[in-house]
Structure formats: C-alpha cells, structure tokens
Design a protein around this motif. Structure first.
Motif, short mmCIF file in Angstrom:
data_model
loop_
_atom_site.label_atom_id
_atom_site.label_comp_id
_atom_site.label_asym_id
_atom_site.label_seq_id
_atom_site.Cartn_x
_atom_site.Cartn_y
_atom_site.Cartn_z
N LEU A 177 -0.30 5.91 7.66
CA LEU A 177 0.35 4.69 7.19
C LEU A 177 1.66 4.47 7.94
O LEU A 177 1.92 3.37 8.45
N SER A 178 2.50 5.51 8.06
CA SER A 178 3.80 5.30 8.70
C SER A 178 3.63 5.07 10.20
O SER A 178 4.38 4.28 10.79
N THR B 250 0.84 -1.19 0.00
CA THR B 250 0.00 0.00 0.00
C THR B 250 0.88 1.24 0.00
O THR B 250 1.81 1.32 0.80
N ARG B 251 0.62 2.14 -0.89
CA ARG B 251 1.35 3.41 -0.92
C ARG B 251 0.35 4.54 -1.02
O ARG B 251 -0.72 4.37 -1.59
N ILE B 252 0.74 5.68 -0.49
CA ILE B 252 -0.11 6.85 -0.63
C ILE B 252 0.62 7.85 -1.51
O ILE B 252 1.83 8.05 -1.36
N SER B 253 -0.09 8.44 -2.47
CA SER B 253 0.54 9.35 -3.41
C SER B 253 1.14 10.55 -2.70
O SER B 253 0.72 10.92 -1.61
N MET C 146 -6.37 -1.43 8.02
CA MET C 146 -6.41 -0.43 9.10
C MET C 146 -6.38 0.99 8.53
O MET C 146 -7.15 1.86 8.95
N VAL C 147 -5.50 1.21 7.55
CA VAL C 147 -5.42 2.55 6.92
C VAL C 147 -6.77 2.90 6.30
O VAL C 147 -7.28 4.01 6.47
N GLY D 249 -5.94 9.89 16.26
CA GLY D 249 -5.19 8.97 17.12
C GLY D 249 -6.08 7.89 17.70
O GLY D 249 -5.70 6.72 17.75
N GLU D 250 -7.30 8.27 18.07
CA GLU D 250 -8.22 7.28 18.62
C GLU D 250 -8.67 6.27 17.56
O GLU D 250 -8.80 5.08 17.85
N PHE D 251 -8.88 6.74 16.35
CA PHE D 251 -9.27 5.82 15.27
C PHE D 251 -8.16 4.80 15.03
O PHE D 251 -8.42 3.60 14.87
N VAL D 252 -6.91 5.30 15.01
CA VAL D 252 -5.78 4.40 14.79
C VAL D 252 -5.69 3.38 15.93
O VAL D 252 -5.53 2.18 15.70
N MET D 253 -5.87 3.85 17.16
CA MET D 253 -5.80 2.93 18.31
C MET D 253 -6.90 1.88 18.24
O MET D 253 -6.67 0.72 18.53
N ASP D 254 -8.11 2.31 17.84
CA ASP D 254 -9.22 1.35 17.72
C ASP D 254 -8.85 0.21 16.77
O ASP D 254 -9.14 -0.96 17.04
#
Ligand SMILES: [Zn+2]
Length: 157
Positions: free
Chosen positions: A67-68, A16-19, A87-88, A111-116
C-alpha cells in the motif's frame, strides 16, 4: 457491498487501510445512491506468508508495504483512492495465487505485480516505482522501459 442504509450495491472506496496484524483490509466506502458511509473488513491476505528477498533472506510479508509503495509512486498523481485500492487488491490476489506450498513468494515477483498494476493506471507512477525497484543502471534501460509503455490518454497537465 450492500449499503446498510438503502441496500444499494453501488459504492466507491474512499479510504483503504491495512490492519496492524497485516491480515485484514479495512475499507471506508460511500454509497453511490444515498451517500451513506460505511466500513468493511476483508480478510484477503494469507495469515502466514513470507517474502524471499534477493539476498535469500526470508521475512514476514508486510502488506502495508505494498500500500505505501503504491501510494508513494502515485504521490501527486491523478490517481484516486479507489484506483489505489484496486491495485492493492489485485497485487494481493496474485500473491495469494502464486505463493508456493510453503507460503513463500519472492520480493521480485511482488515488485513485478505492483509494476503491472501501476503500468495500467499511471505511467509516471509506474516509472517512479520501476526506477526505484529496478535501479536503472543507465539511460538506455530507462528509455527502453518508457518505450514499452502502453499509450495513455490521461496526459500530465
Ligand atoms: Zn445507500
């Protein structure tokens, strides 16, 4: 996604890459039936989106940071590229649903979305991210966090 070679719809994401512009996700996929590799480009991120940081400053949203951040949290963990990709995608979808009418979202919510998402996939990755993100002030906060984790069956070898 339909395989351009055999038209099968089963595939797995291998990268997966983001432009650089940050508005397109490029996915390298492999057909589960014939093994053909192909690339898809998906525009899922609103072109205009701003993050409100804790100190109130407003900055451009940088999806590659999500992503990172997820990659770093999952470093050396048994988490596949496919899981990172999911997840991304989940975090990005929630951001686009929960931004306000001025295309703004707080860094706290992101941050909360990523933690979820991390919590569902790998508890070590989750704790890594959460400890950086929340700056645990004492051991008690850390222990509480660990105790709230769902039980998982993919234990660390
Ligand atoms: Zn195929």
């Amino acid at each position: 996604m339909r395989c351009p070679n055999c038209s099968a719809t089963e595939d797995k994401v291998i990268e997966t890459r983001i432009s650089k512009e940050g508005d397109t996700i490029r996915r390298r996929r492999q057909c589960a039936v014939c093994g053909q590799r192909f690339t898809t480009y998906e525009t899922v991120i609103p072109a205009e989106l701003y993050v409100i940081k804790k100190n109130g400053t407003k900055v451009d949203f940088k999806p590659e940071k999500i992503l990172s951040g997820i990659r770093q949290a999952c470093w050396k963990r048994n988490v596949s590229e496919e899981q990172i990709d999911r997840m991304v995608a989940a975090v990005t979808t929630r951001i686009s649903m929960e931004m306000n009418q001025n295309y703004e979202i707080t860094s706290q919510k992101i941050g909360e979305f990523v933690m979820d998402e991390l919590k569902k996939v790998d508890e070590v990755a989750y704790i890594r991210f959460a400890s950086v993100y929340r700056h645990f002030k004492d051991a008690e906060a850390f222990v509480n966090e660990v105790q709230n984790l769902p039980s998982q069956n993919n234990e660390t070898p």
